[in-house]
Write an enzyme that holds these catalytic residues in place. Structure first.
Site, PDB file in Angstrom:
ATOM      1  N   ASP A   1      -5.057  -6.124   6.417  1.00 13.64           N
ATOM      2  CA  ASP A   1      -6.258  -5.406   5.933  1.00 13.64           C
ATOM      3  C   ASP A   1      -7.499  -6.024   5.746  1.00 13.64           C
ATOM      4  O   ASP A   1      -8.457  -6.023   6.247  1.00 13.64           O
ATOM      5  CB  ASP A   1      -5.896  -4.339   4.608  1.00 13.64           C
TER       6      ASP A   1
ATOM      7  N   ASP B   1     -10.751  -7.530   8.444  1.00 16.12           N
ATOM      8  CA  ASP B   1     -12.410  -7.203   8.133  1.00 16.12           C
ATOM      9  C   ASP B   1     -13.001  -8.572   8.225  1.00 16.12           C
ATOM     10  O   ASP B   1     -14.260  -8.694   8.515  1.00 16.12           O
ATOM     11  CB  ASP B   1     -12.458  -6.718   6.754  1.00 16.12           C
TER      12      ASP B   1
ATOM     13  N   TYR C   1       0.899  -1.438  -0.065  1.00  7.39           N
ATOM     14  CA  TYR C   1      -0.242  -0.157  -0.037  1.00  7.39           C
ATOM     15  C   TYR C   1       0.667   1.377   0.027  1.00  7.39           C
ATOM     16  O   TYR C   1       0.341   2.481  -0.417  1.00  7.39           O
ATOM     17  CB  TYR C   1      -1.090   0.092   1.294  1.00  7.39           C
TER      18      TYR C   1
ATOM     19  N   LYS D   1       2.764 -15.548   2.734  1.00  8.06           N
ATOM     20  CA  LYS D   1       2.532 -16.125   1.630  1.00  8.06           C
ATOM     21  C   LYS D   1       3.908 -16.441   1.088  1.00  8.06           C
ATOM     22  O   LYS D   1       4.416 -15.999   0.104  1.00  8.06           O
ATOM     23  CB  LYS D   1       1.518 -15.365   0.436  1.00  8.06           C
TER      24      LYS D   1
ATOM     25  N   ASP E   1      -3.955 -17.603   2.751  1.00  5.10           N
ATOM     26  CA  ASP E   1      -5.051 -18.406   2.344  1.00  5.10           C
ATOM     27  C   ASP E   1      -5.665 -19.244   3.302  1.00  5.10           C
ATOM     28  O   ASP E   1      -6.959 -19.222   3.567  1.00  5.10           O
ATOM     29  CB  ASP E   1      -5.027 -18.770   0.802  1.00  5.10           C
TER      30      ASP E   1
HETATM   31 MG    MG Z   1      -9.992  -1.995   5.714  1.00  2.00          MG
END
Ligand code: MG
Ligand code: NAI
Length: 358
Positions: free
Chosen positions: A248, A252, A143, A192, A224
């Site tokens: 992130d 959620d 990001y 990963k 995963d």
């Molecule tokens: Mg978020």
């Protein structure tokens, strides 16, 4: 104890749920004889109207003089992200504050208290006992790396780069180890590493730091699989450490697993005691101004602030206990009520929490 807290309510339901948290802080001041003061600052759409920017310099200056930031949420309706008032509001404010205060680690506790299993979409026997702390890297990785869009032989192409230094990873993984030490002493590093070089570096750093924390059991899990395990056996995790993007997404997912993002607080911290404490959800423009938002995540963010910035475990625990006790008495906001079941407004629910604090 004395202190100054910067209060940034922001947009949408931000001001409504922040009013709840400030009422709870007043109750804590009275009960425990503290004198925590608040200073209000504007961010988001409100700041744009006044200053033409989403994160005005005077708000940042005010935050610098405070011990911590209690943040609401910013951003406009999902269908109106392109107007100047809303364009990049969340990015400008949240990423701006993270960078300015070097808030490199995000802590998100995902906890199912006994009796609240019913809030979860999962079966009660699967969700029971879930108590996970996700520690997410916050200011590097995919990001924050270079991004660009360009053409190759007339073909539109886009790319970004994920980059991590040993030091960046170590600061976050250390926070995760320290947290695990105080909890159930288990750390899962999620990555990963079968594909990504940055993930292999995360593993090397974690193995190296592990020698300083021999009492903590550490394992590695591919992201995963971690997504799957968070749904299949959420109670099997203690602390998870992971990079910016994986954190992130997983946090959620974890919010949905415990029942509602409206329940989940978070702390973004640096290497001092400073932190930005905010609900995991956004500004919920669809329900703003109706006094029906669930203030729990905002109130529990205040509890995290008291614990982390001021080391006030007792006060923090009292707030959590009061919220739990309100739920156990059947008091809840609309998002948690079953179809046809009675629900309380934001401020009514807050009053129930405060009554139990006294
Ligand atoms: Mg978020
Ligand atoms: P959202 O989290 O604001 O809302 C998603 C859904 O959950 C909505 O239906 C909303 O009504 C519900 N919801 C959220 N919080 C609730 C609460 N406390 N009580 C009851 N229901 C609640 O996410 P959405 O709709 O994707 O984004 C809306 C705006 O929020 C956007 O402008 C986005 O950029 C911004 N946003 C800001 C964040 C921040 O300030 N840190 C984080 C995420 C989104």
């Amino acid at each position: 104890m004395k202190g100054t807290i910067a209060v940034l309510p922001g947009d949408g339901i931000g001001p409504e749920i922040m009013a709840s948290a400030v009422r709870v802080l007043d109750a804590i001041n009275k009960k425990y004889h503290h004198t925590f003061e608040t200073r209000d600052g504007v961010t988001g759409g409100v700041a744009y109207d006044k200053f033409g920017v989403h994160l005005p310099e005077e708000t940042v200056e005010m935050c610098k003089k405070a011990d911590a930031i209690l943040f609401g949420a910013v951003g406009g309706p999902v269908s109106d992200q392109e107007s100047p008032r809303w364009k990049d509001a969340e990015k400008n404010v949240i990423l701006g504050l993270r960078k300015k205060f070097n808030l490199f680690a995000n802590l998100r506790p995902l906890k199912v208290w006994p009796g609240t299993e019913i809030f979860s979409p999962l079966k009660p026997d699967i969700i029971a006992g879930m108590d996970v702390l996700i520690v997410r890297e916050l200011i590097a990785g995919l990001y924050f790396g270079p991004m660009r869009r360009y053409e190759v032989d007339g073909e539109i192409t886009a790319e970004e780069t994920s980059r991590y230094t040993w030091k960046e990873i170590a600061s976050v993984v250390r926070i995760a180890f320290v947290a695990a030490q105080k909890r159930r002493k288990r750390l899962t590093v999620v990555d990963k590493a079968n594909v990504l070089e940055t993930s292999r570096l995360w593993r090397d750093v974690a193995r190296s730091l592990h020698t300083e924390f021999p009492g903590v059991e550490m394992d590695f899990m591919f992201v995963d699989n971690a997504a799957q395990q968070l749904v299949r056996s959420p109670a099997s995790f203690d602390v998870i450490a992971t990079d910016n993007m994986f954190g992130d997404i997983l946090s959620d997912l974890g919010g949905a697993v415990v029942g509602s993002l409206g329940l989940v607080p978070s702390a973004s911290i640096n290497d001092k005691k400073f932190g930005l404490y905010e609900p995991a959800h956004g500004s919920a423009p669809d329900i703003a101004g109706k006094n029906i938002a669930n203030p729990t995540a905002q109130i529990l963010s205040l509890a995290m602030l008291l614990r982390h910035t001021y080391d006030l475990d007792k006060e923090s625990g009292a707030i959590e206990g009061a919220v739990l006790s309100a739920w156990k008495a059947g008091k809840k906001t609309k998002d948690l009520a079953a179809k046809g079941e009675a629900s309380l407004s934001t401020q009514e629910f807050t009053s129930c929490v405060i009554e139990r604090l006294k």
